[in-house]
Design an enzyme around this catalytic site. Structure first.
Site, mmCIF file in Angstrom:
data_model
loop_
_atom_site.group_PDB
_atom_site.id
_atom_site.type_symbol
_atom_site.label_atom_id
_atom_site.label_comp_id
_atom_site.label_asym_id
_atom_site.label_seq_id
_atom_site.Cartn_x
_atom_site.Cartn_y
_atom_site.Cartn_z
ATOM 1 C CB ILE A 91 34.600 37.723 43.435
ATOM 2 C CG1 ILE A 91 33.703 38.950 43.657
ATOM 3 C CG2 ILE A 91 35.766 37.737 44.411
ATOM 4 C CD1 ILE A 91 33.032 38.974 45.032
ATOM 5 C CG HIS A 107 41.096 38.867 45.836
ATOM 6 N ND1 HIS A 107 41.113 40.234 45.659
ATOM 7 C CD2 HIS A 107 42.305 38.556 46.389
ATOM 8 C CE1 HIS A 107 42.276 40.713 46.097
ATOM 9 N NE2 HIS A 107 43.011 39.720 46.525
ATOM 10 C CB THR A 174 43.760 47.088 40.263
ATOM 11 O OG1 THR A 174 44.030 46.802 41.634
ATOM 12 C CG2 THR A 174 45.055 47.113 39.475
ATOM 13 C CG ASN A 199 43.626 52.970 37.635
ATOM 14 O OD1 ASN A 199 42.438 52.960 37.945
ATOM 15 N ND2 ASN A 199 44.580 52.403 38.351
#
Ligand code: NAD
Ligand code: ZN
Length: 229
Positions: A91, A107, A174, A199
């Site tokens: 966001i 989102h 993520t 990651n």
């Protein structure tokens, strides 16, 4: 290998080195808050002030944050490859601050607010307070324009369009826990695409990936992009 339709899926991990807390890592947001208290429609119904305060704090933190090498590397990839879509669960606005275009915020965006009465969405970079008014109808019933648990993600059509022809999906930072984004890799792979995970640690869905880069995004994203393109 040559890829024509590239999609990059980013999560909180790409912004971690810009000083923004992730959710699920040690010291992350869920160590201090319960999802049910701050990120659901029922939390909003029960205690607007707490939900607003959590998002106001996050907005302040994200406002001052600067994009890192991982964000700028994606911008430079977009400058050199003509079909790269970024789908972000974040966001924050660090992809935009880094100069990226074609960014889909599934989102929502902490720098937008939404009127609960007339549904108008407007830009808002400061705290949402009791006297924050809707630009259209004047109501002070205003929420952050972000997607909470149990709510539908935004921009589904744009996501579908990006994924349907995707032949390379790179997931960055993520944890692979939050659907539907967590299902994008399986979808692309089932359609014959190549999938890569970047990651800090192995994610729950690590075994499905064709290639994995482990480590901090500021190191691994440039490494991956330079090797693949
Ligand atoms: P998550 O917290 O569940 O997972 C973060 C992942 O990033 C983990 O796999 C972790 O190992 C990895 N990671 C941590 N530091 C890293 C680094 N330096 N380099 C590379 N990887 C690193 O986050 P998620 O998967 O994005 O969860 C989804 C939810 O998190 C979304 O709903 C999203 O809106 C929300 N979120 C967004 C922000 C933001 O906007 N920056 C911040 C926190 C949470
Ligand atoms: Zn309104």
């Amino acid at each position: 290998m040559r890829f024509d339709n590239v999609v990059i899926l980013t999560g909180a991990g790409i912004s971690a080195e810009s000083g923004i807390q992730t959710f699920r890592d040690p010291g992350g947001i869920w160590d201090n808050y319960k999802i049910d208290d701050i990120c659901t429609p029922s939390a909003w119904g029960r205690n607007k002030q707490l939900v607003q305060q959590f998002h106001n704090t996050a907005r302040q933190q994200m406002k001052d944050a600067k994009p890192n090498t991982a964000h700028t590397m994606l911008t430079s990839l977009q400058e050199h490859h003509n079909n790269v879509t970024i789908i972000t669960q974040n966001i924050d606005d660090l992809h935009e601050k880094a100069g990226s275009t074609n960014v889909i915020h599934v989102h929502g965006n902490i720098f937008e607010a939404q009127c609960e009465d007339c549904t108008t969405v407007f830009k808002h970079r400061d705290d949402i307070a009791d006297d924050t008014k809707c630009r259209l109808c004047g109501s002070n019933n205003i929420r952050p324009h972000v997607v909470w648990f149990e709510e539908q993600p935004h921009e589904n059509d744009a996501v579908d369009m990006a994924l349907v022809d995707c032949d390379l999906l790179i997931c960055i930072g993520t944890s692979g826990c939050v659907y539907p984004a967590a299902g994008f890799a399986t979808y692309v792979k089932n359609r014959g695409g190549y999938i890569i995970d970047i990651n800090k640690q192995l994610s729950f869905t690590a075994q499905q990936f064709d290639q994995i880069y482990l480590g901090d995004a500021t190191k691994t994203v440039p490494l991956c992009i330079n090797q693949i393109f």
